[in-house]
Design a protein around this motif. Structure first.
Motif, PDB file in Angstrom:
ATOM      1  N   MET A 183      22.341  -3.684  39.417  1.00 53.82           N
ATOM      2  CA  MET A 183      21.755  -3.011  38.255  1.00 53.82           C
ATOM      3  C   MET A 183      20.393  -3.581  37.906  1.00 53.82           C
ATOM      4  N   PHE A 184      20.214  -4.893  38.078  1.00 57.10           N
ATOM      5  CA  PHE A 184      19.000  -5.545  37.598  1.00 57.10           C
ATOM      6  C   PHE A 184      18.199  -6.030  38.794  1.00 57.10           C
ATOM      7  N   PRO A 185      17.011  -5.493  38.986  1.00 55.52           N
ATOM      8  CA  PRO A 185      16.253  -5.877  40.180  1.00 55.52           C
ATOM      9  C   PRO A 185      15.706  -7.300  40.143  1.00 55.52           C
ATOM     10  N   ASP A 186      15.384  -7.829  38.951  1.00 54.85           N
ATOM     11  CA  ASP A 186      14.762  -9.156  38.952  1.00 54.85           C
ATOM     12  C   ASP A 186      15.792 -10.271  38.848  1.00 54.85           C
ATOM     13  N   MET A 187      17.063  -9.901  38.888  1.00 51.63           N
ATOM     14  CA  MET A 187      18.097 -10.912  38.745  1.00 51.63           C
ATOM     15  C   MET A 187      18.975 -10.867  39.987  1.00 51.63           C
ATOM     16  N   SER A 188      19.175 -11.989  40.647  1.00 50.22           N
ATOM     17  CA  SER A 188      20.040 -11.991  41.825  1.00 50.22           C
ATOM     18  C   SER A 188      21.279 -12.803  41.496  1.00 50.22           C
ATOM     19  N   ILE A 189      22.437 -12.292  41.869  1.00 52.59           N
ATOM     20  CA  ILE A 189      23.708 -12.962  41.580  1.00 52.59           C
ATOM     21  C   ILE A 189      24.400 -13.264  42.894  1.00 52.59           C
ATOM     22  N   GLU A 190      24.680 -14.545  43.128  1.00 55.33           N
ATOM     23  CA  GLU A 190      25.442 -14.925  44.314  1.00 55.33           C
ATOM     24  C   GLU A 190      26.813 -15.400  43.854  1.00 55.33           C
ATOM     25  N   LEU A 191      27.820 -15.047  44.620  1.00 57.48           N
ATOM     26  CA  LEU A 191      29.185 -15.396  44.234  1.00 57.48           C
ATOM     27  C   LEU A 191      29.729 -16.443  45.193  1.00 57.48           C
ATOM     28  N   PHE A 192      30.303 -17.502  44.651  1.00 57.39           N
ATOM     29  CA  PHE A 192      30.953 -18.510  45.479  1.00 57.39           C
ATOM     30  C   PHE A 192      32.378 -18.671  44.975  1.00 57.39           C
ATOM     31  N   ARG A 193      33.227 -19.151  45.826  1.00 57.46           N
ATOM     32  CA  ARG A 193      34.580 -19.520  45.372  1.00 57.46           C
ATOM     33  C   ARG A 193      34.884 -20.923  45.852  1.00 57.46           C
ATOM     34  N   PRO A 194      34.262 -21.937  45.266  1.00 59.22           N
ATOM     35  CA  PRO A 194      34.468 -23.295  45.791  1.00 59.22           C
ATOM     36  C   PRO A 194      35.846 -23.859  45.488  1.00 59.22           C
ATOM     37  N   THR A 197      40.641 -19.384  43.383  1.00 59.92           N
ATOM     38  CA  THR A 197      40.271 -17.988  43.191  1.00 59.92           C
ATOM     39  C   THR A 197      39.263 -17.794  42.078  1.00 59.92           C
ATOM     40  N   SER A 198      38.875 -18.854  41.368  1.00 58.06           N
ATOM     41  CA  SER A 198      37.893 -18.648  40.302  1.00 58.06           C
ATOM     42  C   SER A 198      36.510 -18.504  40.917  1.00 58.06           C
ATOM     43  N   ALA A 199      35.802 -17.476  40.471  1.00 58.83           N
ATOM     44  CA  ALA A 199      34.464 -17.243  41.018  1.00 58.83           C
ATOM     45  C   ALA A 199      33.452 -18.100  40.276  1.00 58.83           C
ATOM     46  N   VAL A 200      32.449 -18.582  40.992  1.00 62.35           N
ATOM     47  CA  VAL A 200      31.330 -19.279  40.379  1.00 62.35           C
ATOM     48  C   VAL A 200      30.080 -18.507  40.783  1.00 62.35           C
ATOM     49  N   LEU A 201      29.333 -18.022  39.792  1.00 61.60           N
ATOM     50  CA  LEU A 201      28.155 -17.210  40.090  1.00 61.60           C
ATOM     51  C   LEU A 201      26.903 -18.041  39.956  1.00 61.60           C
ATOM     52  N   ALA A 211      21.089 -19.880  36.485  1.00 58.97           N
ATOM     53  CA  ALA A 211      22.262 -20.101  35.639  1.00 58.97           C
ATOM     54  C   ALA A 211      23.491 -20.144  36.526  1.00 58.97           C
ATOM     55  N   ILE A 212      24.378 -21.098  36.239  1.00 61.84           N
ATOM     56  CA  ILE A 212      25.650 -21.186  36.970  1.00 61.84           C
ATOM     57  C   ILE A 212      26.730 -20.746  36.007  1.00 61.84           C
ATOM     58  N   VAL A 213      27.451 -19.703  36.368  1.00 59.72           N
ATOM     59  CA  VAL A 213      28.451 -19.118  35.483  1.00 59.72           C
ATOM     60  C   VAL A 213      29.810 -19.282  36.140  1.00 59.72           C
ATOM     61  N   VAL A 214      30.702 -20.001  35.467  1.00 56.93           N
ATOM     62  CA  VAL A 214      32.039 -20.225  36.008  1.00 56.93           C
ATOM     63  C   VAL A 214      32.970 -19.195  35.380  1.00 56.93           C
ATOM     64  N   MET A 215      33.691 -18.472  36.232  1.00 56.81           N
ATOM     65  CA  MET A 215      34.534 -17.387  35.734  1.00 56.81           C
ATOM     66  C   MET A 215      36.004 -17.724  35.883  1.00 56.81           C
ATOM     67  N   ARG A 216      36.799 -17.024  35.119  1.00 57.15           N
ATOM     68  CA  ARG A 216      38.249 -17.100  35.303  1.00 57.15           C
ATOM     69  C   ARG A 216      38.699 -15.658  35.383  1.00 57.15           C
ATOM     70  N   SER A 217      39.033 -15.191  36.546  1.00 60.16           N
ATOM     71  CA  SER A 217      39.128 -13.772  36.927  1.00 60.16           C
ATOM     72  C   SER A 217      37.882 -13.077  36.368  1.00 60.16           C
ATOM     73  N   LEU A 218      37.934 -12.138  35.484  1.00 62.72           N
ATOM     74  CA  LEU A 218      36.677 -11.528  35.035  1.00 62.72           C
ATOM     75  C   LEU A 218      36.192 -12.055  33.692  1.00 62.72           C
ATOM     76  N   ARG A 222      32.497 -20.812  31.371  1.00 61.35           N
ATOM     77  CA  ARG A 222      31.408 -21.625  30.864  1.00 61.35           C
ATOM     78  C   ARG A 222      30.176 -21.396  31.714  1.00 61.35           C
ATOM     79  N   THR A 223      29.047 -21.848  31.190  1.00 60.69           N
ATOM     80  CA  THR A 223      27.797 -21.615  31.898  1.00 60.69           C
ATOM     81  C   THR A 223      26.856 -22.801  31.726  1.00 60.69           C
TER      82      THR A 223
END
Lengths: 322, 210
Positions: A183-194, A197-201, A211-218, A222-223
């Motif tokens: 959706m956003f051209p100037d923002m790139s989001i990479e997804l890791f799963r270190p 199953t929790s994603a870290v963006l 920015a590092i964004v830690v997710m719990r499912s969706l 924390r960030t």
């Protein structure tokens, strides 16, 4: 001065009528003072010796009479004291401190001050419990639960019903994130799963911040926001999700981002929440260019406007925000 | 490494270089800056002795205490090389190609202040132990794009430099991508070189600079 029959009386009387004991205590103390003064009188009269009278017999008789009087006074006071001490009773054997009170019998106070420390620890934990109770009642007024669990669901239902939004297949999470990234051209989001199953963006916004964004499912957990030129990986090559930024401006932005992820809440539709959060974060692409909407300056205490309003995305200084 | 701006501050009327530097320090401390040690930027000149007949090109070898393990060498307006500190020893071995112009060494030394995310370095520029002027370097560390934070830096510099606020350094505008390319240490050194050359051309004045 204790008699065996007073033990039982003392045990019974201790809890029931403390007032009587205290009264008898004060009487007993004055009885002791009376006894002391009569004993002192005896020794004083002995010290003074015989007074001057005409004949030797007169002197001796008077001396003996006085001595006898004094000794009788001592005897009277002693009996009075015995009577009063009987009323006072013994301190109860079963003191309420139980085993910890035995620690107070340890005489070496400076090397092992166990009992005093124990009392302090107990008082501290009582205070802590009280404060925690107050804090929890205050915090419960503002609901910060972001999952779809109902509060007070009946005990029968709770173990069977799993909140559906917490258990989402990782593929779905990947899809949602990649859609938002496009959706956003100037923002790139990479997804890791270190870790599991929790994603870290890793969100890179232009050349401004990472920015590092830690997710719990969706749900966003924390960030951490760091500068574009700061290191995001630690020595093992894994994403460093704990170190704070070394720049004050990004430490402030991290605090604001944490506020934002608590603000955007929609328990049933977490993908809308993630999209709103990313839209909000994207407004930081002009972090260093924008001036504060309220005061018009660029700098306040050395910081640019770091606050972005949640609805209008306008830039404000942290101290200028309305 | 953030965006840096190096400018020269004129010596105040009727005051010496040291007094002007002290005035700047006081203003910075009033703002709330914290002194964090000292800094030194120096520049040595080498003549390239290769071609006879052509004017010899000047090679400048510069050091910055902010990057103590590096050594930067550049031709004016030309390419720049960032090497490690052993480059100095290498230059001394290349005596046949590059002659050291001794006595042309310029350095700027002074105190280093930190205010929030800004680094401010106020230094006295000396050439063969005579003070030639005052250099002020302001670095905004979190940002790497000069075009983004120039207004912010100008506002900050106005708060303690008053009227002698510089324009956007030409080194940024001269890049192919313009103001939106990332800044690095080479840009800082280029700015220092321009400043040193400007001060070198100034003749030693009578009473102003002492």
């Amino acid at each position: 001065m204790r008699r065996s029959e007073e033990n039982n009386g003392g045990k019974m009387a201790d809890v029931v009528n403390v007032g009587v004991n205290l009264d008898a205590f004060s009487h007993a103390i004055s009885g002791i003072q009376a006894l002391r003064s009569s004993v002192t009188r005896v020794f004083e009269s002995l010290k003074d010796g015989m007074k001057n009278r005409e004949t030797l017999e007169g002197r001796e008789k008077e001396f003996l009479a006085e001595f006898q009087d004094n000794l009788q006074a001592v005897n009277r006071d002693l009996n009075e004291l015995e009577r009063l001490s009987g009323l006072v009773g013994r301190p109860s054997e079963s003191h309420p401190l139980h085993n910890s009170g035995l620690l107070s019998l340890d005489p070496v106070q400076d090397k092992t001050p166990l009992y005093s420390q124990l009392l302090q620890a107990y008082k501290w934990s009582n205070k802590l419990q009280y404060h925690a109770g107050l804090a929890s009642s205050l915090l419960n007024q503002q609901s910060l639960k972001r999952s779809a669990n109902q509060i007070g669901a009946s005990a029968k239902r709770r173990p069977k019903v799993q909140p559906s939004t917490l258990v989402l297949p990782p593929q779905y999470v990947d899809d949602v994130i990649s859609r938002i990234g496009r959706m956003f051209p100037d923002m790139s989001i990479e997804l890791f799963r270190p870790n599991g199953t929790s994603a870290v963006l890793l969100v890179t916004l232009g050349k401004v911040l990472k920015a590092i964004v830690v997710m719990r499912s969706l749900f966003i957990d924390r960030t951490v926001v760091r500068g574009y030129n700061e290191n995001v990986y630690n020595e093992d090559g894994k994403l460093d999700i704990w170190t704070k930024s070394q720049y004050q401006v990004f430490q402030k932005v991290t605090d604001h981002a944490t506020t934002a992820l608590l603000h955007y809440q929609l328990p049933q539709m977490p993908d809308v929440v993630v999209r709103s959060f990313m839209t909000w974060l994207r407004s930081y692409s002009k972090l260093f260019q924008a001036s504060c909407q309220r005061c018009g300056h660029f700098l306040q205490d050395g910081l640019p406007p770091t606050w972005r309003d949640f609805r209008t995305l306008e830039a404000f200084h942290d101290t200028c925000r309305m | 490494m953030g965006v840096t701006c190096v400018c020269q501050v004129p010596v105040a009327e009727g005051k010496s270089v040291q007094q002007t530097v002290d005035m700047l320090h006081k203003k910075l401390e009033q703002l709330g800056s914290v002194k964090q040690g000292s800094f030194c930027v120096d520049c040595e000149t080498y003549h390239a002795t290769g071609n006879v007949g052509q004017p010899s090109k000047l090679l400048y070898v510069m050091h910055n205490s902010e990057t103590p393990l590096s050594c930067m060498s550049l031709f004016e307006g030309g390419p720049c090389l960032v090497a490690d500190a052993n480059f100095d020893a290498l230059m001394s071995k290349l005596k046949s190609h590059f002659q050291n112009a001794k006595g042309h060494k310029v350095e700027s030394r002074g105190s280093r202040y930190r205010y929030c995310d800004f680094l401010i370095k106020v230094g006295t520029v000396t050439m063969s132990s005579s003070a030639r002027g005052i250099s002020v370097e302001v670095e905004y560390c979190p940002c790497v794009v000069p075009g983004d934070c120039w207004n912010l830096m100008k506002e900050f510099m106005q708060s303690f430099l008053g009227t002698s606020v510089p324009e956007l350094p030409s080194v940024f505008a001269a890049k192919p991508e313009g103001l939106f390319a990332a800044a690095d240490c080479v840009d800082t050194m280029t700015q220092y070189l321009e400043l040193f050359n400007k001060l070198r051309k100034l003749q030693i004045p009578g009473s102003n600079v002492r």
